[in-house]
Design a protein around this motif. Structure first.
Motif, PDB file in Angstrom:
ATOM      1  N   HIS A 322      -4.641  -3.382   7.246  1.00  0.00           N
ATOM      2  CA  HIS A 322      -3.458  -2.799   7.884  1.00  0.00           C
ATOM      3  C   HIS A 322      -2.241  -3.697   7.696  1.00  0.00           C
ATOM      4  O   HIS A 322      -1.126  -3.208   7.439  1.00  0.00           O
ATOM      5  N   ASP A 326       1.230  -2.669   5.778  1.00  0.00           N
ATOM      6  CA  ASP A 326       2.557  -2.778   6.386  1.00  0.00           C
ATOM      7  C   ASP A 326       3.513  -3.570   5.497  1.00  0.00           C
ATOM      8  O   ASP A 326       4.691  -3.210   5.343  1.00  0.00           O
ATOM      9  N   SER A 330       6.752  -1.641   3.496  1.00  0.00           N
ATOM     10  CA  SER A 330       8.015  -1.859   4.209  1.00  0.00           C
ATOM     11  C   SER A 330       9.110  -2.423   3.307  1.00  0.00           C
ATOM     12  O   SER A 330      10.283  -2.451   3.683  1.00  0.00           O
ATOM     13  N   ASP A 438       1.604   6.076   8.100  1.00  0.00           N
ATOM     14  CA  ASP A 438       2.559   5.347   8.940  1.00  0.00           C
ATOM     15  C   ASP A 438       3.514   6.311   9.638  1.00  0.00           C
ATOM     16  O   ASP A 438       3.898   6.096  10.801  1.00  0.00           O
ATOM     17  N   SER A 442       3.882   6.420  13.629  1.00  0.00           N
ATOM     18  CA  SER A 442       5.108   5.765  14.092  1.00  0.00           C
ATOM     19  C   SER A 442       5.698   6.478  15.310  1.00  0.00           C
ATOM     20  O   SER A 442       5.760   7.707  15.365  1.00  0.00           O
ATOM     21  N   PRO A 447      10.631   4.795  10.669  1.00  0.00           N
ATOM     22  CA  PRO A 447       9.512   3.871  10.448  1.00  0.00           C
ATOM     23  C   PRO A 447       9.875   2.752   9.475  1.00  0.00           C
ATOM     24  O   PRO A 447      10.901   2.802   8.784  1.00  0.00           O
TER      25      PRO A 447
END
Length: 520
Positions: A322, A326, A330, A438, A442, A447
């Protein structure tokens, strides 16, 4: 006999005597020196004289009662002669001649008796050169004491000796007929794995790290049981230390290390070990991808295998960790690298396998850059791949017929490019799935992954996006295109939404025309 007794056997005066010259040398006398070795200019007399000097030197060393951790190395003149013999052993005729007169047994005896590190290095190097001959390598694989002694040499504190030892191991393991004997001995060794970990974690010698990586890559690739038993978090950490030492720019050594990571990622145990070190593992992988994408145009130049390994391992972390997901979703850098690599791979694959047909008057030219407010209209670019290779790309010059091209090399290159495209297809699909997940999880209005959508909408060229859509547009990955369109629409990325809608419209039109043709 245990492993620890192997070298001791050579050292005990009651176990074996000092290495002796072959009986042929005593029986045939000077006549054996009359001719050169087969069709070479190398002298039999010089070769046997050099071996005799080496044996005599070991005799002197053995008679010396003063025990030291390292013996005093031999004089420079004999070293130079042995180095010449080392070079000569690469010649197949010389290697066979050495084998005929029991050089393997002589050199093994010297290695077991001598405490001079330079002597050991040279002798192992000569054996490594001889092992390049398939028949000699197979004969060596029948010598269990030689195999066990070679494995024990991995405990040597002398880097040059380790360089030649790992090279000898890799050479013998690369021989499909000889391999099993070495693998069996490796499985029985209690300390080999520990010694390899120490080398990876501690060595600053790039030649040693290269040879160790090649040895490891062959072992793990050929024996699934060893791959599983050696897999651990400690192993991953040691590999990362070695990669840190060799650097993150493209090299054959880095390619070998990345393939080892990929081998680890094929088992559940390996994935767990990689996930435990996910932050550290991502560092060299992303740095390598970023270095490959430093310039606007990515040149593959035979680097497809290394890129496939790197992207494959990143994708394992993307789908298994996870925190890694992320981090990757991102920031736009990762997707930017994937699409920049996809562009030349996609074009090269379809150049070689099938021509690309572009609809008349609807060709969009892109230099890879696209700013917000792109002047290209949303319906001006669509590429349809057709199975026929008879039609040339409109506007492209016909390429010369390279009939002299090595077909085997072309097939290998094509396979590597195809593999890279398949790895990119899976990774891009999983990346979009991670965005979708996500978005569902979110609680915020924007997000963490929105910068990625903004990059695709504002900065990524239409051509690269279209290549991605084409790559994902068939079979099991088709839903990824629809999911990306939903995300782009949800977060008001109008240009991206339009490009995807245009692509889907073209696909539907193509399928409709195909259906009509089938009916008629």
């Amino acid at each position: 006999m245990s492993e620890g007794d192997i070298l001791c056997e050579y050292e005990s005066p009651h176990a074996v005597r000092n290495p002796s010259p072959p009986p042929e040398l005593e029986q045939k006398g000077q006549n054996i020196f009359d001719d050169s070795i087969d069709n070479t200019a190398f002298s039999k007399h010089w070769l046997f004289t050099t071996l005799m000097k080496l044996i005599q030197e070991v005799d002197k060393e053995t008679e010396n009662k003063e025990e030291t951790e390292f013996g005093v190395d031999i004089d420079d003149e004999l070293q130079n002669e042995l180095c010449r013999l080392w070079d000569m052993a690469m010649n197949p005729d010389v290697a066979k001649f050495l084998q005929e007169f029991r050089a393997v047994e002589i050199l093994s005896g010297v290695i077991g008796k001598s405490k001079a590190p330079r002597v050991t290095e040279i002798c192992v190097g000569i054996l490594g050169n001889m092992a390049c001959d398939d028949d000699i390598c197979i004969t060596m694989s029948e010598n269990k004491k030689l195999i066990q002694m070679t494995i024990l040499l991995l405990e040597s504190p002398d880097p040059p000796t380790l360089v030649e030892t790992t090279r000898l191991l890799y050479t013998c393991l690369s021989n499909s007929t000889a391999r099993n004997s070495w693998l069996a001995a490796i499985k029985q060794s209690e300390r080999l794995h520990e010694n390899v970990l120490f080398i990876l974690h501690s060595s600053t010698n790039c030649d040693l790290l290269k040879n160790t990586a090649e040895f490891l890559d062959t072992v793990l690739d050929e024996d699934e049981e060893l791959c599983l038993s050696w897999t651990s978090q400690e192993f991953v950490v040691s590999l990362l230390e070695a990669v840190k030492q060799i650097g993150y720019s493209h090299s054959d050594v880095l390619e070998t290390f990345l393939h080892i990571f990929q081998l680890l990622s094929t088992s559940e145990k390996g994935v767990q070990a990689l996930v435990l070190c996910s932050d550290d593992v991502l560092v060299p992988l992303l740095k390598y991808l970023m270095s490959m994408c430093e310039y606007e145009i990515v040149g593959l130049d035979g680097r497809e295998g290394c890129l496939s390994s790197a992207i494959s391992v990143v994708n394992v972390l993307l789908t298994s960790s996870h925190d890694a997901a992320d981090k990757l979703t991102s920031e736009p850098d990762f997707i930017r690298c994937l699409l920049k690599i996809l562009e030349p791979a996609f074009e090269q694959l379809h150049e070689e396998l099938q021509d690309i047909y572009r609809e008349p008057n609807k060709v969009a030219v892109s230099d890879g850059n696209c700013e917000n407010g792109d002047s290209l209209k949303e319906d001006t670019f669509r590429v349809t791949v057709v199975p026929s290779s008879s039609e040339a790309v409109e506007g492209d010059e016909k390429k010369p017929d390279n009939t002299a091209t090595d077909k085997t090399g072309d097939e290998i290159d094509r396979k590597r490019i195809n593999t890279l495209c398949n790895v990119l297809r899976v990774c891009l699909s999983d990346f979009i799935l991670a965005l979708e997940t996500d978005a569902a999880d979110s609680d915020s209005s924007e997000p963490l992954f929105v910068p990625v959508l903004k990059y695709l909408n504002n900065s990524c060229s239409r051509q690269r996006i279209t290549y991605m859509l084409q790559l994902l547009g068939d079979g099991d990955f088709e839903s990824s295109v629809q999911n990306l369109k939903l995300l782009a629409d949800k977060y008001s990325q109008t240009r991206l939404t339009g490009i995807i809608a245009n692509y889907l419209s073209g696909v539907r039109l193509e399928r409709s025309n195909s259906l009509i043709q089938d009916v008629t």
